[in-house]
Design a protein around this motif. Sequence first.
Motif, PDB file in Angstrom:
ATOM      1  N   TYR A  84       9.198  -5.669   1.663  1.00 27.64           N
ATOM      2  CA  TYR A  84       8.979  -6.842   0.816  1.00 27.64           C
ATOM      3  C   TYR A  84       9.060  -6.468  -0.662  1.00 27.64           C
ATOM      4  O   TYR A  84       9.769  -7.133  -1.423  1.00 27.64           O
ATOM      5  N   PRO A  85       8.353  -5.394  -1.094  1.00 30.07           N
ATOM      6  CA  PRO A  85       8.476  -5.040  -2.516  1.00 30.07           C
ATOM      7  C   PRO A  85       9.905  -4.670  -2.922  1.00 30.07           C
ATOM      8  O   PRO A  85      10.329  -5.016  -4.025  1.00 30.07           O
ATOM      9  N   THR A 145       1.463   1.633  -3.697  1.00 30.48           N
ATOM     10  CA  THR A 145       0.371   1.710  -4.670  1.00 30.48           C
ATOM     11  C   THR A 145      -0.758   2.649  -4.256  1.00 30.48           C
ATOM     12  O   THR A 145      -1.591   3.010  -5.086  1.00 30.48           O
ATOM     13  N   SER A 146      -0.803   3.042  -2.981  1.00 31.72           N
ATOM     14  CA  SER A 146      -1.928   3.840  -2.510  1.00 31.72           C
ATOM     15  C   SER A 146      -1.653   5.335  -2.688  1.00 31.72           C
ATOM     16  O   SER A 146      -0.545   5.735  -3.052  1.00 31.72           O
ATOM     17  N   THR A 147      -2.637   6.159  -2.435  1.00 35.20           N
ATOM     18  CA  THR A 147      -2.438   7.612  -2.435  1.00 35.20           C
ATOM     19  C   THR A 147      -2.420   8.097  -0.990  1.00 35.20           C
ATOM     20  O   THR A 147      -2.921   7.426  -0.087  1.00 35.20           O
ATOM     21  N   THR A 148      -1.832   9.264  -0.761  1.00 36.53           N
ATOM     22  CA  THR A 148      -1.755   9.832   0.590  1.00 36.53           C
ATOM     23  C   THR A 148      -3.146   9.966   1.198  1.00 36.53           C
ATOM     24  O   THR A 148      -3.358   9.696   2.374  1.00 36.53           O
ATOM     25  N   VAL A 177       2.573   8.641   1.620  1.00 35.46           N
ATOM     26  CA  VAL A 177       2.945   7.401   0.918  1.00 35.46           C
ATOM     27  C   VAL A 177       4.344   7.535   0.351  1.00 35.46           C
ATOM     28  O   VAL A 177       4.880   8.620   0.209  1.00 35.46           O
ATOM     29  N   GLY A 178       4.910   6.378   0.032  1.00 38.73           N
ATOM     30  CA  GLY A 178       6.227   6.374  -0.577  1.00 38.73           C
ATOM     31  C   GLY A 178       7.337   6.681   0.410  1.00 38.73           C
ATOM     32  O   GLY A 178       8.488   6.828   0.036  1.00 38.73           O
ATOM     33  N   LEU A 203       0.830  -1.210   0.000  1.00 40.16           N
ATOM     34  CA  LEU A 203       0.000   0.000   0.000  1.00 40.16           C
ATOM     35  C   LEU A 203       0.863   1.257   0.000  1.00 40.16           C
ATOM     36  O   LEU A 203       0.493   2.272  -0.594  1.00 40.16           O
ATOM     37  N   ASP A 204       2.007   1.187   0.669  1.00 39.85           N
ATOM     38  CA  ASP A 204       2.895   2.355   0.717  1.00 39.85           C
ATOM     39  C   ASP A 204       3.343   2.757  -0.689  1.00 39.85           C
ATOM     40  O   ASP A 204       3.681   3.914  -0.939  1.00 39.85           O
TER      41      ASP A 204
END
Lengths: 294, 294
Positions: free
Chosen positions: A248-249, A227-230, A237-238, A224-225
Motif C-alpha cells: 500500500y505505501p 516505520t518500525s524497527t527490527t 524490517v524494510g 509497520l514494515d
Amino acid sequence: MHEVLERFIKENLPAIEGKLNSLLTCENIPKTLQSSMVYSVNAGGKRIRPLLVLATLEDLGATSKDALTVACAVELIHTYSLIHDDLPCMDDDDFRRGKPTNHRMYGEAVAVLAGDALHTLAFNSLTKLTDTSAEDSLHIMQKLSDASGANGMVGGQMLDLEGESKSLSLTELEKVHVNKTGALLLFCVEAGAILAGLNQEKITQLKNYAWNIGLAFQIKDDILDITSTTEELGKTVGSDNSSHKSTYPSLLGLPTAGERLAEYHQIAKESLAFLGKEQLLLGLFADYIVDRKS
Amino acid sequence: MHEVLERFIKENLPAIEGKLNSLLTCENIPKTLQSSMVYSVNAGGKRIRPLLVLATLEDLGATSKDALTVACAVELIHTYSLIHDDLPCMDDDDFRRGKPTNHRMYGEAVAVLAGDALHTLAFNSLTKLTDTSAEDSLHIMQKLSDASGANGMVGGQMLDLEGESKSLSLTELEKVHVNKTGALLLFCVEAGAILAGLNQEKITQLKNYAWNIGLAFQIKDDILDITSTTEELGKTVGSDNSSHKSTYPSLLGLPTAGERLAEYHQIAKESLAFLGKEQLLLGLFADYIVDRKS
C-alpha cells in the motif's frame, strides 16, 4: 490498547494456550514431528484469530462450549500457513516473532510435515465439537476450508508470490490480501456468529466488519514494515521495500496509505452499529489493529 | 487382473476422473496454482483408493450418491501427500509414474501450495455431501483426518524419513507402513462401510481386511523395487537399496518377504468371509495388489 480489550485478552489467553496444547497432545505422534508442531504453535503468536472468535461470541452475548476449539482450529491453520510460507522455496524467512523459523530449527522436511499435520489437526478438531449440531459443525468446516484453500488463503499466497516479481495494481494488491489474510479473519467472525446462532442478515453485517479490519490489518503491516524497527517487529524490517514488493505505501505513498487505513477502520466500526452497544470488543479490536506497534 | 475387477475399474474410472476434475474447477483459483493441482491429480494414478471406496459399497450391495465425492476426497489427500513427499527436502524425486514431479514442472513454492490446496479441498468436498447425514459426514471427516494426520499418514512419512538413516526392526518398519500407507487404505474401506450403513462389528472385520492389504501393498512395492524394471515401474528402481533404506526384502530376504506377502494376502481374503459371497471385488483387489507388475 484499551483496558477492556486488554482485560479480555488477559482473561482468555490462558484458555487458548491450554486448548492449543491439549490439541497437540497425542502419544502416537512421532516425537520430532510433535516437537516441531508445538514449537511453531507456541512461537509467540498474538492469538488475534482465536481472540476474534471469542470476542464475536462475547459481543453477541452468546456462549458455546465449542468456542475455544473453533478458535484454536483457526490458529492451527494460521500456524501451518506461516510454517510453509517461511520455507526457503517460499518467502525464505529465518526469523518470525524474534525466533528462528520452524525449518531453521527442524529442517525443511520436518517443517513441511509439521505444517501438513497442523493443517489436518485443525479439521480433525472440528469434527469433535460437543455443543454444536452436526449441521453447524459442517457449516463451520465448510467456511474454514473455503477461507483457507485455493480460493482463499493458499490462493492469496500464490498471488503474493506471483506479485513479488511485478508491479501490482491496487485492485490486484487488494485481492492478494483479501485472500491471503482477510479470508481467515472473516472466518473467525463468521464462525463466532454461527456458534452464536446469529441470523444471516446480521452475519453479513459482521462479515463487512471483518472484511474491513482484514484490509486495515494488512495496510498496517505494510506501514509497520517501513516505520518500525527490527526489534519492535521481531522480524527484518524494510524487507518489502528491498524486494520491490508492491505494498500500500509503495503504491499510494505513506500518507495516503495511512488515510486508507483510517477509512477501513471507520467502515469496520460503523458495521458494528447494528449491535447497538457501546465499547464492543470487536470495535476495540479494530482500534488495536490500527494502533499497534508490531 | 481378473476380468470382473477389470470391468469394474473400466466402468468406474471415467466417473472418478470426471468427479476429480469437477472438484478442481473453480474460477477463483489463481491459474498457475490450479494448473499445478490439475497436473498432479491427472498424473496417471491408478485410483486404487477411490476404487476401494466404490468396491466396498458394491460388495456390501449398497449405493450412495456421495460415494464418488468421498472416493475422490481420499485421492486428493493421497495426491497432496505425493507432491509434498517428492519435494527436494523430502524424498527428492524427479519422476513419478513416468512424469516429472510437480516441483520439477512448477517449482517448489507452487508444489507446496498445490499440495496444501488439494489437502484443504479434500475436506471442503466432504462438507458438501448431499445423500449423507451431517453426523455421518462428520464421522467420515474425522476418520479421514485421523488417517492422514500426525498419527496417520503424515506421522508415517516422518517415521519413514527418520528410518532412512538407520536400520529399522520389522516392528518399526511395519509401523511406518501402517501409518504412511495403511491408514488411508483402511479409511477407504471404512468410509465405504459408513456410507453403506454397516454395523460396527462388520466394519471391524472390513478394517482387518484393509489392514492386511495395506501391508501386502507395501511389501509388494518393496519387492517390485528390486525385481521390476524402471520402464515397468515408471520410477527409478533399486532406489531403496541404493539409499540403504530398510525394506521387507532387506530385513527378511526376498523369499521370506514373498511368504509374508502371501500371508497378509490370505488373512485379508479370509476377513471377507462374513460377507458370504464368492468373487468379491475386495477379494479381487487383494489378488491384484499381490499380482501387479507396477
